[in-house]
Design an enzyme around this catalytic site. Structure first.
Site, PDB file in Angstrom:
ATOM      1  N   GLU A 119      58.904  60.081  34.974  1.00 18.59           N
ATOM      2  CA  GLU A 119      59.094  59.620  36.533  1.00 18.59           C
ATOM      3  C   GLU A 119      59.896  59.785  37.456  1.00 18.59           C
ATOM      4  O   GLU A 119      61.378  59.015  37.336  1.00 18.59           O
ATOM      5  CB  GLU A 119      58.816  57.780  35.831  1.00 18.59           C
ATOM      6  CG  GLU A 119      57.997  57.487  37.081  1.00 18.59           C
ATOM      7  CD  GLU A 119      57.690  55.656  37.152  1.00 18.59           C
ATOM      8  OE1 GLU A 119      58.031  55.427  35.773  1.00 18.59           O
ATOM      9  OE2 GLU A 119      57.221  55.303  37.850  1.00 18.59           O
TER      10      GLU A 119
ATOM     11  N   ARG B 158      64.090  55.624  20.745  1.00 17.93           N
ATOM     12  CA  ARG B 158      65.531  56.217  22.040  1.00 17.93           C
ATOM     13  C   ARG B 158      66.642  56.400  21.894  1.00 17.93           C
ATOM     14  O   ARG B 158      67.157  54.852  20.419  1.00 17.93           O
ATOM     15  CB  ARG B 158      64.573  54.932  22.894  1.00 17.93           C
ATOM     16  CG  ARG B 158      64.996  53.836  23.144  1.00 17.93           C
ATOM     17  CD  ARG B 158      64.695  52.598  24.407  1.00 17.93           C
ATOM     18  NE  ARG B 158      64.559  53.328  25.185  1.00 17.93           N
ATOM     19  CZ  ARG B 158      64.153  53.606  26.587  1.00 17.93           C
ATOM     20  NH1 ARG B 158      63.243  54.047  26.393  1.00 17.93           N
ATOM     21  NH2 ARG B 158      64.587  54.195  27.584  1.00 17.93           N
TER      22      ARG B 158
ATOM     23  N   LYS C  88      66.869  53.212  33.821  1.00 20.08           N
ATOM     24  CA  LYS C  88      67.234  53.991  35.272  1.00 20.08           C
ATOM     25  C   LYS C  88      66.716  52.989  36.053  1.00 20.08           C
ATOM     26  O   LYS C  88      67.896  52.668  36.978  1.00 20.08           O
ATOM     27  CB  LYS C  88      66.311  54.910  35.426  1.00 20.08           C
ATOM     28  CG  LYS C  88      66.095  56.588  35.208  1.00 20.08           C
ATOM     29  CD  LYS C  88      65.110  56.836  35.645  1.00 20.08           C
ATOM     30  CE  LYS C  88      64.241  57.331  34.603  1.00 20.08           C
ATOM     31  NZ  LYS C  88      62.121  57.601  34.958  1.00 20.08           N
TER      32      LYS C  88
HETATM   33  P1  ATP Z   1      64.210  54.606  31.838  1.00 17.66           P
HETATM   34  O1  ATP Z   1      63.885  53.080  31.156  1.00 17.66           O
HETATM   35  O2  ATP Z   1      65.260  55.162  31.958  1.00 17.66           O
HETATM   36  O3  ATP Z   1      63.190  54.548  33.208  1.00 17.66           O
HETATM   37  P2  ATP Z   1      61.641  55.397  31.426  1.00 17.66           P
HETATM   38  O4  ATP Z   1      61.467  55.912  29.714  1.00 17.66           O
HETATM   39  O5  ATP Z   1      60.787  54.793  32.171  1.00 17.66           O
HETATM   40  O6  ATP Z   1      63.513  55.848  31.031  1.00 17.66           O
HETATM   41  P3  ATP Z   1      60.751  58.387  31.685  1.00 17.66           P
HETATM   42  O7  ATP Z   1      60.575  58.611  33.186  1.00 17.66           O
HETATM   43  O8  ATP Z   1      59.439  57.547  32.154  1.00 17.66           O
HETATM   44  O9  ATP Z   1      62.035  57.605  31.744  1.00 17.66           O
HETATM   45  O10 ATP Z   1      61.348  59.051  31.050  1.00 17.66           O
HETATM   46  C1  ATP Z   1      60.809  60.221  30.414  1.00 17.66           C
HETATM   47  C2  ATP Z   1      60.636  60.438  29.125  1.00 17.66           C
HETATM   48  O11 ATP Z   1      62.119  60.476  28.603  1.00 17.66           O
HETATM   49  C3  ATP Z   1      59.544  59.531  28.211  1.00 17.66           C
HETATM   50  O12 ATP Z   1      59.276  60.314  27.643  1.00 17.66           O
HETATM   51  C4  ATP Z   1      60.853  58.413  27.618  1.00 17.66           C
HETATM   52  O13 ATP Z   1      60.791  58.512  26.132  1.00 17.66           O
HETATM   53  C5  ATP Z   1      61.984  59.404  27.186  1.00 17.66           C
HETATM   54  N1  ATP Z   1      63.314  58.378  27.012  1.00 17.66           N
HETATM   55  C6  ATP Z   1      63.660  58.371  28.289  1.00 17.66           C
HETATM   56  N2  ATP Z   1      64.639  57.443  27.632  1.00 17.66           N
HETATM   57  C7  ATP Z   1      64.944  57.855  26.495  1.00 17.66           C
HETATM   58  C8  ATP Z   1      65.894  57.514  25.549  1.00 17.66           C
HETATM   59  N3  ATP Z   1      66.680  56.392  26.182  1.00 17.66           N
HETATM   60  N4  ATP Z   1      66.478  58.380  24.522  1.00 17.66           N
HETATM   61  C9  ATP Z   1      65.321  58.875  24.702  1.00 17.66           C
HETATM   62  N5  ATP Z   1      64.049  59.304  25.223  1.00 17.66           N
HETATM   63  C10 ATP Z   1      64.352  58.355  26.724  1.00 17.66           C
HETATM   64 MG    MG Z   2      58.477  55.079  31.405  1.00 21.55          MG
END
Ligand code: ATP
Ligand code: MG
Length: 558
Positions: free
Chosen positions: A38, A262, A272
């Site tokens: 995102e 994760r 983020k």
């Molecule tokens: P954040 O909580 O940091 O904003 P998010 O999951 O909302 O993370 P996205 O941009 O939606 O962030 O994530 C893109 C991809 O990266 C998704 O498939 C998510 O599952 C993966 N991802 C995000 N954080 C992690 C992590 N700590 N470990 C492994 N994969 C991750």
């Molecule tokens: Mg997300």
């Protein structure tokens, strides 16, 4: 790109096993994965885990990976983030087959929602979000449908059309899927699939005022692209039945969702939203502050793409959440930098040495650029009668086994000569200002004829030839292992000493040629890289990592 050698041949992780089985059984001829960020912030090391997994699978099995921006929330998303995400993925060493945006599917997604309405599987609900939450029940009590669930297909089609046309205000109506209000899985209790949001979108502008929810955008986007293996993190396990329900009802391409744990790293935060707070509230200088766990922060700190890939490979693909030790990441970067970094001598806290038996003529000495690299070659270092060594490498009254310099004691100067401390010069306050030493001309490194054995070897620079620089030494950003799981606000646990600046250090003249993006080992001090804040003669270096795991040492002592 040379990979860091694996310590042991790894067995397949559980996702690789699934992929191999799907290819063997003929379920798929080739695989297509996606990385779906995102664009609401910069990528962090957790995302690197997901990137390495998705792109790694595709490259291992001859498939492809799409980069799909999951941009269905107009309020938090920005083009700046899109650009940074692309830069970071490329820097990590991966290339995507297609650059795609969920927002490009808004029309298709809208039509799929209309299809659900026509099937009697979606309805427009006028309830407030509080009412909807209250009617949902609890995990042990079934929810209750309200009167809006009884609306006719025609009425729902009309209202959804009007929602799209902007006839209603934010929150006035939502579209819900009609699934099962009694399901033990709360996600299945008539989930929201569209909401009204009169907001400007970074790509579609003001064209839309209704936006699909994550659950209705993600799986359908996977399906539109014919993603074979849609890999996400464990929070989405409970969303999988819904993911499958939509695919089944709509009769679209059956992408499959798989979940892994994760990556969580101690002494930092990895969401983020939280990282954005650190940036906006000035706790760090920006997304690429070298203390940030962002990819851009790690890059600026001096991490290499190889070290990050090596790290994600080492931690593997887990099915259960855990907290990875930051020292593992540090181990991975040390491994790599030890092999590729040129050595330099840099004195942080100088103590002057005067060689009383030296004739003052400057001599150019040879020193290996990198003893780990047989092709690394040599550099020249000027040696003269006035040198700097590190204050901490001298003690007037040393304890036993202090193998550095002390009155009457001998040490070797790296790539140079053995010296002996003959006299300690002090100022009126009794502070040591200078050491008067003699050197053994026959003890030159590489051709030592002195027959003398000394234990300690010190780094040094010639006073007249030294160039100066600023160094920035970093420590962990938080004082506690898991700041997000402590009482109160995570920001209360920020380490106030995470940055130490030394305004002036003294380096061998060759450091003048330092370039950004190239690692250097300051001997006995750690690995460093030139920071982008440098300009002209004003060189600034970031310490990427110390030479040894200083924390492990402190902890063992305690
Ligand atoms: P954040 O909580 O940091 O904003 P998010 O999951 O909302 O993370 P996205 O941009 O939606 O962030 O994530 C893109 C991809 O990266 C998704 O498939 C998510 O599952 C993966 N991802 C995000 N954080 C992690 C992590 N700590 N470990 C492994 N994969 C991750
Ligand atoms: Mg997300």
């Amino acid at each position: 790109m040379a990979e860091i050698k694996r310590e042991e041949e790894k067995s397949l992780n559980f996702i690789e096993e699934i992929v191999e089985e799907d290819l063997r059984s003929g379920k798929h001829k080739s695989i297509l994965t996606r990385f779906p960020p995102e664009p609401n912030g910069y990528l962090h090391i957790g995302h690197a885990k997901s990137i390495c997994l998705n792109f790694g699978l595709a490259s291992k099995y001859g498939g492809e990976t799409n980069l799909r921006f999951d941009d269905t929330n107009p309020v938090t998303e920005e083009t700046e983030y899109v650009e940074s995400i692309k830069e970071d993925i490329k820097w990590l060493g991966f290339s995507w087959a297609r650059e795609l945006y969920a927002s490009d599917y808004f029309e298709q997604l809208y039509q799929l929602a209309v299809q659900l309405i026509k099937m009697g599987l979606a309805y427009v609900d006028d309830s407030s979000s509080e009412e909807i939450a209250a009617q949902k029940g609890t995990p042990t009590e079934p929810g209750k449908r309200n009167q809006f669930a009884d609306r006719s297909i025609e009425e729902n089609l009309l209202l959804f059309q009007e929602m799209k046309e902007g006839r209603y205000k934010d929150g006035e109506k939502v579209l819900r899927a009609k699934v099962d209000m009694a399901s033990p899985n709360m996600q299945m209790r008539d989930p929201l699939i569209y909401r009204i949001k009169h907001a400007h979108h970074h790509r579609t502008g003001d064209k839309w005022c209704i936006y699909p929810m994550y659950d209705f955008a993600h799986g359908q986007s996977d399906s539109i692209e014919h993603i074979t293996h849609s890999i996400c993190t464990l929070e989405f396990v409970s969303h999988r039945p819904l993911y499958e329900w939509f695919i089944e009802q709509l009769g679209i391409y059956p992408s499959k969702q798989y979940e892994f744990a994760r990556l969580n790293l101690n002494y930092t935060v990895m969401s983020k939203r939280k990282l954005l707070q650190l940036v906006n509230e000035g706790y760090v200088t920006g997304w690429d502050d070298p203390r940030m766990p962002s990819i851009s922060g790690l890059r600026r700190r001096g991490y290499t793409p190889e070290s990050i890939r090596f790290f994600t490979e080492k931690i593997g693909v887990q099915k259960r959440d855990n907290l990875i030790d930051l020292s593992l990441l540090e181990f991975c970067i040390r491994e790599h930098l030890n092999r590729i970094a040129d050595r330099k001598m840099v004195v942080f806290d100088p103590l002057k040495i005067v060689l009383t038996n030296h004739n003052g003529e400057v001599e150019m000495l040879q020193s290996e650029n990198n003893p780990e690299d047989p092709e690394g070659g040599f550099r020249e270092i000027p040696f003269s009668s006035e040198l700097y060594i590190e204050q901490e490498d001298f003690m007037e009254h040393p304890p036993k086994k202090f193998f550095r310099l002390a009155p009457g004691q001998k040490v070797r100067l790296k790539s140079a000569y053995i010296i002996q401390c003959d006299e300690v010069v002090k100022d009126q306050q009794g502070k040591v200002t200078e050491l008067r030493c003699s050197y053994l001309p026959e003890s030159r490194s590489g051709g030592d004829q002195s027959g003398m054995k000394v234990q300690g070897t010190l780094h040094w620079v010639s006073v007249a030839h030294a160039v100066t620089a600023e160094v920035r030494l970093y420590d962990r950003l938080f004082r506690v292992e898991d700041p997000s799981n402590e009482d109160g606000n995570f920001k209360e646990y920020i380490n106030p000493d995470s940055l130490q600046v030394i305004k002036q250090v003294y380096a061998e003249p060759g450091l003048r040629e330092a370039v950004g993006g190239k690692p250097y080992q300051f001997m006995r001090k750690g690995y460093f890289c030139l920071d982008r804040d440098s300009s002209g003669d004003n060189m600034i270096f970031n310490r990427t990592v110390t030479l040894k795991d200083a924390w492990a040492k402190v902890q063992n002592k305690g």
